[in-house]
Scaffold this active site. Sequence first.
Site, mmCIF file in Angstrom:
data_model
loop_
_atom_site.group_PDB
_atom_site.id
_atom_site.type_symbol
_atom_site.label_atom_id
_atom_site.label_comp_id
_atom_site.label_asym_id
_atom_site.label_seq_id
_atom_site.Cartn_x
_atom_site.Cartn_y
_atom_site.Cartn_z
ATOM 1 N N ASP A 1 30.487 36.522 40.424
ATOM 2 C CA ASP A 1 31.510 36.889 41.409
ATOM 3 C C ASP A 1 31.945 38.313 41.114
ATOM 4 O O ASP A 1 31.558 38.895 40.098
ATOM 5 C CB ASP A 1 32.672 35.882 41.421
ATOM 6 C CG ASP A 1 33.593 35.987 40.218
ATOM 7 O OD1 ASP A 1 33.120 36.403 39.129
ATOM 8 O OD2 ASP A 1 34.777 35.643 40.334
ATOM 9 N N TYR B 1 33.755 41.863 40.049
ATOM 10 C CA TYR B 1 34.647 42.293 38.981
ATOM 11 C C TYR B 1 36.091 42.144 39.473
ATOM 12 O O TYR B 1 36.423 42.623 40.565
ATOM 13 C CB TYR B 1 34.395 43.752 38.619
ATOM 14 C CG TYR B 1 33.009 44.035 38.074
ATOM 15 C CD1 TYR B 1 32.574 43.472 36.873
ATOM 16 C CD2 TYR B 1 32.140 44.890 38.740
ATOM 17 C CE1 TYR B 1 31.310 43.736 36.361
ATOM 18 C CE2 TYR B 1 30.868 45.171 38.235
ATOM 19 C CZ TYR B 1 30.464 44.587 37.043
ATOM 20 O OH TYR B 1 29.216 44.858 36.543
ATOM 21 N N PHE C 1 27.160 43.385 40.215
ATOM 22 C CA PHE C 1 27.062 44.164 38.987
ATOM 23 C C PHE C 1 27.381 45.655 39.177
ATOM 24 O O PHE C 1 27.592 46.371 38.210
ATOM 25 C CB PHE C 1 25.684 44.019 38.321
ATOM 26 C CG PHE C 1 25.355 42.622 37.902
ATOM 27 C CD1 PHE C 1 25.966 42.046 36.802
ATOM 28 C CD2 PHE C 1 24.441 41.863 38.619
ATOM 29 C CE1 PHE C 1 25.676 40.740 36.418
ATOM 30 C CE2 PHE C 1 24.138 40.563 38.244
ATOM 31 C CZ PHE C 1 24.758 39.998 37.140
ATOM 32 N N HIS D 1 22.871 35.103 31.064
ATOM 33 C CA HIS D 1 23.629 36.171 31.712
ATOM 34 C C HIS D 1 23.717 37.398 30.796
ATOM 35 O O HIS D 1 23.729 37.265 29.569
ATOM 36 C CB HIS D 1 25.037 35.645 32.036
ATOM 37 C CG HIS D 1 25.788 36.482 33.007
ATOM 38 N ND1 HIS D 1 26.558 37.562 32.608
ATOM 39 C CD2 HIS D 1 25.905 36.410 34.356
ATOM 40 C CE1 HIS D 1 27.113 38.101 33.682
ATOM 41 N NE2 HIS D 1 26.724 37.439 34.749
#
Length: 212
Positions: free
Chosen positions: A60, A62, A73, A179
């Site tokens: 999701d 930042y 990202f 991740h």
Amino acid sequence: MSLFQQLHPEWKAALSDKKELLDEIESRLFELPFTPSFENILRAYKEPLSKIKVVIFGQDPYPTPGVAQGLAFSVSPDQPTIPASLRNIFKELQSDCDVAPAHNGDLTRWAQQGVFLLNRILTTQPNSSLSHTGFGWEEFTRATAQVLGQRHVVGVFWGNKVQELKIYFDEQLIIESVHPSPLSAYRGFFGSKPFSKVNALLEMQGSTSINW
């Protein structure tokens, strides 16, 4: 301009049955503060569907206000600090493809080459991760994954929260690992070589590789 109207025409056609869902999400959003900004929520969908060669799934946005820009990202180029997960992505990219870390965290250059940077959930409350779980984004991004899988797009899955979408992709076109967050990157993200693997799969398809 409504969320649905912000989609590229090719995406409007592919996700026409999700217009009502987007309208419902939009009405919920304006009852609460959210990030990224309204015009950036669907930024990934402003590139034509026919251009997309690879999708990288994130979790999701930042949560820090002003950081998220609608591409998973990625952060705006004027952000003074690159988030830890993105720093790890750049570190692995340097190890994998000998690409020096960028001076900022803006990944627009990837999106322009056909890399679809898609978070599983597309908004969140400022300073609160995953607060918009259950808003309807999961259904919308699941439909997106189905569309991309049908087009034989390469799928990159980092972390458990996005790997449920693997079922929509050709098995031979899946790249997965833990991740890139500091909590998990050393448990299999570093050394996984996702960028060179993407380019090898694209070349196998007869497509041009990504200039990371």
